[in-house]
Write a protein that holds these residues in place. Structure first.
Motif, short mmCIF file in Angstrom:
data_model
loop_
_atom_site.label_atom_id
_atom_site.label_comp_id
_atom_site.label_asym_id
_atom_site.label_seq_id
_atom_site.Cartn_x
_atom_site.Cartn_y
_atom_site.Cartn_z
N GLY A 83 42.33 0.25 21.84
CA GLY A 83 43.77 0.40 21.90
C GLY A 83 44.47 0.59 20.52
N GLU A 84 45.37 -0.09 20.53
CA GLU A 84 45.96 -0.09 19.13
C GLU A 84 45.21 -1.02 18.00
OE1 GLU A 84 50.16 -1.20 19.89
OE2 GLU A 84 50.60 0.81 20.39
N MET A 85 44.33 -1.72 18.47
CA MET A 85 43.59 -2.67 17.29
C MET A 85 44.60 -3.85 17.02
SD MET A 85 41.42 0.31 15.40
CE MET A 85 42.42 1.44 15.38
N ARG A 86 45.29 -4.46 17.57
CA ARG A 86 46.20 -5.34 17.38
C ARG A 86 45.30 -6.61 17.46
NH1 ARG A 86 51.48 -4.48 17.01
NH2 ARG A 86 52.49 -2.52 17.62
N GLY A 87 45.46 -7.64 16.28
CA GLY A 87 44.76 -8.65 16.16
C GLY A 87 43.41 -8.76 15.90
N ILE A 88 42.68 -7.60 15.82
CA ILE A 88 41.35 -7.62 15.56
C ILE A 88 41.04 -8.10 14.06
CG2 ILE A 88 40.68 -5.99 16.92
CD1 ILE A 88 40.30 -3.77 14.81
N THR A 89 39.66 -8.45 13.85
CA THR A 89 39.60 -8.99 12.40
C THR A 89 39.25 -7.83 11.35
OG1 THR A 89 38.11 -11.02 13.33
CG2 THR A 89 37.56 -10.18 11.15
N ARG A 90 38.81 -6.75 12.18
CA ARG A 90 38.86 -5.34 11.39
C ARG A 90 37.33 -5.09 10.58
NH1 ARG A 90 43.02 -1.99 7.65
NH2 ARG A 90 41.33 -0.26 6.82
N TYR A 91 37.24 -6.03 9.64
CA TYR A 91 36.17 -5.77 8.64
C TYR A 91 34.92 -6.73 8.73
CZ TYR A 91 39.57 -3.44 5.54
OH TYR A 91 40.38 -2.65 5.08
N ASP A 108 34.27 -1.11 8.95
CA ASP A 108 35.72 -1.11 9.00
C ASP A 108 36.29 -0.49 10.49
OD1 ASP A 108 38.18 -1.21 8.43
OD2 ASP A 108 38.34 0.20 6.85
N VAL A 109 36.88 -1.26 10.99
CA VAL A 109 37.38 -0.97 12.34
C VAL A 109 38.74 -0.25 12.01
CG1 VAL A 109 38.06 -1.11 14.68
CG2 VAL A 109 36.22 -2.09 13.84
N SER A 110 38.95 1.03 11.39
CA SER A 110 39.93 1.49 10.82
C SER A 110 40.94 2.76 11.41
CB SER A 110 39.61 2.21 9.35
OG SER A 110 38.53 2.92 9.38
N GLY A 111 40.12 3.27 12.38
CA GLY A 111 40.43 4.44 12.91
C GLY A 111 39.94 5.72 12.03
N LEU A 174 29.74 -5.30 14.61
CA LEU A 174 30.86 -4.76 15.51
C LEU A 174 31.24 -5.85 16.35
CD1 LEU A 174 32.38 -2.48 16.40
CD2 LEU A 174 31.01 -2.11 18.20
N ARG A 175 30.54 -6.83 16.71
CA ARG A 175 31.00 -8.02 17.62
C ARG A 175 32.32 -8.64 16.63
NH1 ARG A 175 26.63 -12.43 19.27
NH2 ARG A 175 27.70 -14.23 19.16
N ASP A 181 41.26 -12.18 15.85
CA ASP A 181 41.37 -13.08 14.86
C ASP A 181 42.78 -13.88 15.21
OD1 ASP A 181 42.27 -14.76 12.68
OD2 ASP A 181 41.70 -13.19 11.18
N PRO A 182 42.64 -15.29 15.70
CA PRO A 182 43.83 -15.84 16.20
C PRO A 182 44.95 -15.99 15.23
CG PRO A 182 42.07 -17.40 16.07
CD PRO A 182 41.53 -16.07 15.57
N ARG A 183 44.59 -15.80 13.82
CA ARG A 183 45.79 -16.09 12.78
C ARG A 183 46.55 -14.55 12.70
NH1 ARG A 183 43.36 -18.06 7.60
NH2 ARG A 183 41.87 -16.37 7.97
N GLN A 184 45.92 -13.36 13.37
CA GLN A 184 46.53 -12.08 13.35
C GLN A 184 47.71 -12.18 14.39
OE1 GLN A 184 46.59 -9.70 11.30
NE2 GLN A 184 44.48 -9.36 10.47
#
Length: 197
Positions: A83-91, A108-111, A174-175, A181-184
């Protein structure tokens, strides 16, 4: 739930993929290509994604269309599930060993899709699977998932092990990168406030 189903039909393949990012690693895969199924099982199991794949491809020609199109469909399912990738760790990055072989992966889950592939095989085939198709799969996957994906085999002798470390390394990386990330909280992990543009 971060899950998605993609159905894709062309003159070359007919594919249905269901992906659940927050699964347990359950795989139910049938592409008609045995070694490929084995590798996709590793992707699900070590990525803790539930992955169901059904593919009917033009295997009377060769395996290329099946492998590439499955990569497209899995990538599309991943992008949709994120989706909008909200809250993901990303790297994330991983070094993954299997006997004599060692492969590293960074994501990098960057789009923004990009593949760096530094993997060489000493044989043209593993079983009846063309080794050149591994790159085709990951290219299609990264392009359609919208992820930056770096895969480099550092060393190894056994071609089966080299291939398997690639899939397991991508799965493990990827996992982490796709994990929340709870801090995000509900933020998109970018100073731009959005990913993919």
């Amino acid at each position: 739930m971060r899950s998605a189903t993609i159905e894709r039909k062309t003159k070359e393949t007919e594919i249905a993929v269901t992906l659940d990012l927050d699964g347990t690693g359950r795989a139910d895969i049938a592409t008609g290509v045995g070694f490929f199924d084995h590798m996709l099982d590793q992707l699900a199991r070590h990525g803790l994604m539930d992955l169901t794949i059904r593919c009917k491809g033009d295997l009377h020609i060769d395996q290329h269309h099946t492998v590439e199109d499955v990569g497209i469909a899995i990538g599309q399912a991943l992008k949709k599930a994120l989706g909008e990738m909200r809250g993901i760790t990303r790297y994330a990055d991983t070094h993954l060993a299997m006997d004599e072989a060692l492969t590293r992966c960074a994501i990098d889950v960057s789009g923004r899709p990009y593949l760096v592939w530094k993997v060489e095989f000493s044989r043209d085939k593993v079983g009846d699977f063309d080794t050149e198709l591994f790159k085709e799969f990951f290219q299609a996957f990264a392009q359609n998932a919208g992820i930056t994906l770096h895969i480099e085999n550092l060393y190894g002798d056994n071609n089966h092990h080299i291939a398997e470390t690639c899939f397991k390394a991508v799965a493990r990386t990827l996992r982490v990168a796709a994990s929340i990330d709870p801090r995000q909280a509900d933020r998109v992990p970018s100073t731009k406030g959005k990913l993919g543009d």
